[in-house]
Design a protein around this motif. Sequence first.
Motif, PDB file in Angstrom:
ATOM      1  N   PHE A 180       0.949  -1.165  -0.106  1.00  0.00           N
ATOM      2  CA  PHE A 180      -0.235  -0.002  -0.262  1.00  0.00           C
ATOM      3  C   PHE A 180       0.846   1.191   0.076  1.00  0.00           C
ATOM      4  O   PHE A 180       0.596   2.174  -0.733  1.00  0.00           O
ATOM      5  CB  PHE A 180      -1.017   0.158   1.332  1.00  0.00           C
ATOM      6  N   ASN A 181       1.852   1.224   0.945  1.00  0.00           N
ATOM      7  CA  ASN A 181       2.595   2.447   0.988  1.00  0.00           C
ATOM      8  C   ASN A 181       3.869   2.357  -0.131  1.00  0.00           C
ATOM      9  O   ASN A 181       3.978   3.720  -0.736  1.00  0.00           O
ATOM     10  CB  ASN A 181       3.616   2.424   2.253  1.00  0.00           C
ATOM     11  N   ARG A 183       2.910   1.736  -3.315  1.00  0.00           N
ATOM     12  CA  ARG A 183       1.841   2.419  -4.273  1.00  0.00           C
ATOM     13  C   ARG A 183       2.038   3.582  -4.024  1.00  0.00           C
ATOM     14  O   ARG A 183       1.873   4.248  -5.248  1.00  0.00           O
ATOM     15  CB  ARG A 183       0.542   1.608  -4.278  1.00  0.00           C
ATOM     16  N   LEU A 307      -4.725   6.197   1.907  1.00  0.00           N
ATOM     17  CA  LEU A 307      -4.655   5.087   2.871  1.00  0.00           C
ATOM     18  C   LEU A 307      -5.197   5.389   4.092  1.00  0.00           C
ATOM     19  O   LEU A 307      -4.620   6.425   4.940  1.00  0.00           O
ATOM     20  CB  LEU A 307      -2.874   4.787   3.182  1.00  0.00           C
ATOM     21  N   LYS A 316      -4.453  -2.477   6.691  1.00  0.00           N
ATOM     22  CA  LYS A 316      -4.349  -1.604   5.822  1.00  0.00           C
ATOM     23  C   LYS A 316      -5.084  -1.383   4.581  1.00  0.00           C
ATOM     24  O   LYS A 316      -5.525  -2.457   4.066  1.00  0.00           O
ATOM     25  CB  LYS A 316      -2.877  -1.198   5.176  1.00  0.00           C
ATOM     26  N   LYS A 317      -5.964  -0.114   4.317  1.00  0.00           N
ATOM     27  CA  LYS A 317      -6.835  -0.033   3.257  1.00  0.00           C
ATOM     28  C   LYS A 317      -6.397   1.113   2.347  1.00  0.00           C
ATOM     29  O   LYS A 317      -5.870   2.253   3.006  1.00  0.00           O
ATOM     30  CB  LYS A 317      -8.147   0.235   4.003  1.00  0.00           C
ATOM     31  N   GLY A 318      -6.561   1.119   1.207  1.00  0.00           N
ATOM     32  CA  GLY A 318      -6.377   2.167   0.288  1.00  0.00           C
ATOM     33  C   GLY A 318      -7.407   2.294  -0.784  1.00  0.00           C
ATOM     34  O   GLY A 318      -8.047   1.192  -1.409  1.00  0.00           O
ATOM     35  N   MET A 325      -7.626   0.117  -3.816  1.00  0.00           N
ATOM     36  CA  MET A 325      -6.297  -0.711  -4.063  1.00  0.00           C
ATOM     37  C   MET A 325      -6.494  -1.772  -3.683  1.00  0.00           C
ATOM     38  O   MET A 325      -6.974  -2.328  -2.551  1.00  0.00           O
ATOM     39  CB  MET A 325      -5.473   0.044  -3.319  1.00  0.00           C
ATOM     40  N   ASN A 329      -2.730  -7.796   2.544  1.00  0.00           N
ATOM     41  CA  ASN A 329      -1.762  -7.253   3.703  1.00  0.00           C
ATOM     42  C   ASN A 329      -0.760  -8.208   3.992  1.00  0.00           C
ATOM     43  O   ASN A 329      -0.942  -9.104   4.246  1.00  0.00           O
ATOM     44  CB  ASN A 329      -2.706  -7.017   4.702  1.00  0.00           C
TER      45      ASN A 329
END
Length: 382
Positions: A180-181, A183, A307, A316-318, A325, A329
């Motif tokens: 996520f991060n 991205r 995020l 985590k969610k994005g 996204m 995880n």
Amino acid sequence: MKNDKNYNHGRRKFIKGVGLATGGAALSSPLFSFMSAAAGDIGNPAKKLGIALVGLGRYSTNQLAPALQETENCYLAGIVTGSPAKAEAWKQQYDLPEKNIYNYNNFDEIASNEDIDIVYVVLPIAMHAEFTIRAAEAKKHVICEKPMATTAEEAQRMVDACNTNGVKLAIGYRLHFEPFNKRVMELGQNEIFGKVQSIKAADSSDMTSGSLDVWRLDKERAGGGPLMDLGIYCVQGAVYTMGKPPVAVKAKFGEVTHPAYFRDVEQSVKWEMEFEDGVVAECETSYADPEEKKLLYGEAENGWWKLDPAYSYEGKKGETSEGKMDFPNVYEQVNQMDSQAESFRNNQESIVPGEMGVRDMKILMAIYESAENGGKRVEIQY
């Protein structure tokens, strides 16, 4: 992170194959790209490197030690603790040999232990410099938890000690090793939606219902309050969104509404990070926020991304202006330590080297300077 406190990742299966050796988009700025080490012997690619955890608190117990049961490039080889009870419990749980168990007084004897290649410093922040420097003098590579130190000068001494002793230093910036991060790095730095126009970041928790006797509320041990512990994630998030550090900051401390807890460190702080192209990142952190925000948001010319939560160990969610996204995880501490061990083994710099930690300490110190001077704009010298 209330939901993370007692969570033992060793009881769950995580996807590990996402970006073990890379940290996302190529970071071309001199403050992100670091030269490989001078030519030397290349390590044995088949060798798993032994890690000794220094400090057996909650993070070592619930995240790092279980992660080291799943890593492919490294393993839990030893421990350093001031607690004989913990030493015995860990010895039994992880089948550690007596010779690989150290305390803070005999730590320097680790120099002669061939089982241990890497020392991972997981101590209160004020102890980071001492044990990083002692590990370097013992000729061991070092991973140091964030934030790196209590001052930028202290952080630089850590880098210098590792360079002098020919060992590598990496910072425990785990978010560079999860999708996520990573991205967000791509979206911002590669201008997927055009040039970045603004950033918002928030990381907060609520410590006002727990014990007063915790090291994070003691400035001597913690170096500061939520800015050091949580705000570093906001600093990192804004910087890796942009792919470059800010040129100046402005900050103000929040009102103290729980004086019993915040006699020694700030309760909250809000700040702006100004980048050279005029982009401003609005950030906040607090130790007295019942909402426990974990946000990283970016807006560009032709779209946006968010995020939420951005910084937690799991969940985590994005999403972007084009939709959600779709990433797993991952067990990011596994990815982090595997990547760092691989870089050490190959005599290369980590993607999160000590120099990055020094840079971030300069930003944190500038935020404190601005807040202590009523929000004065402070330019940062790197």
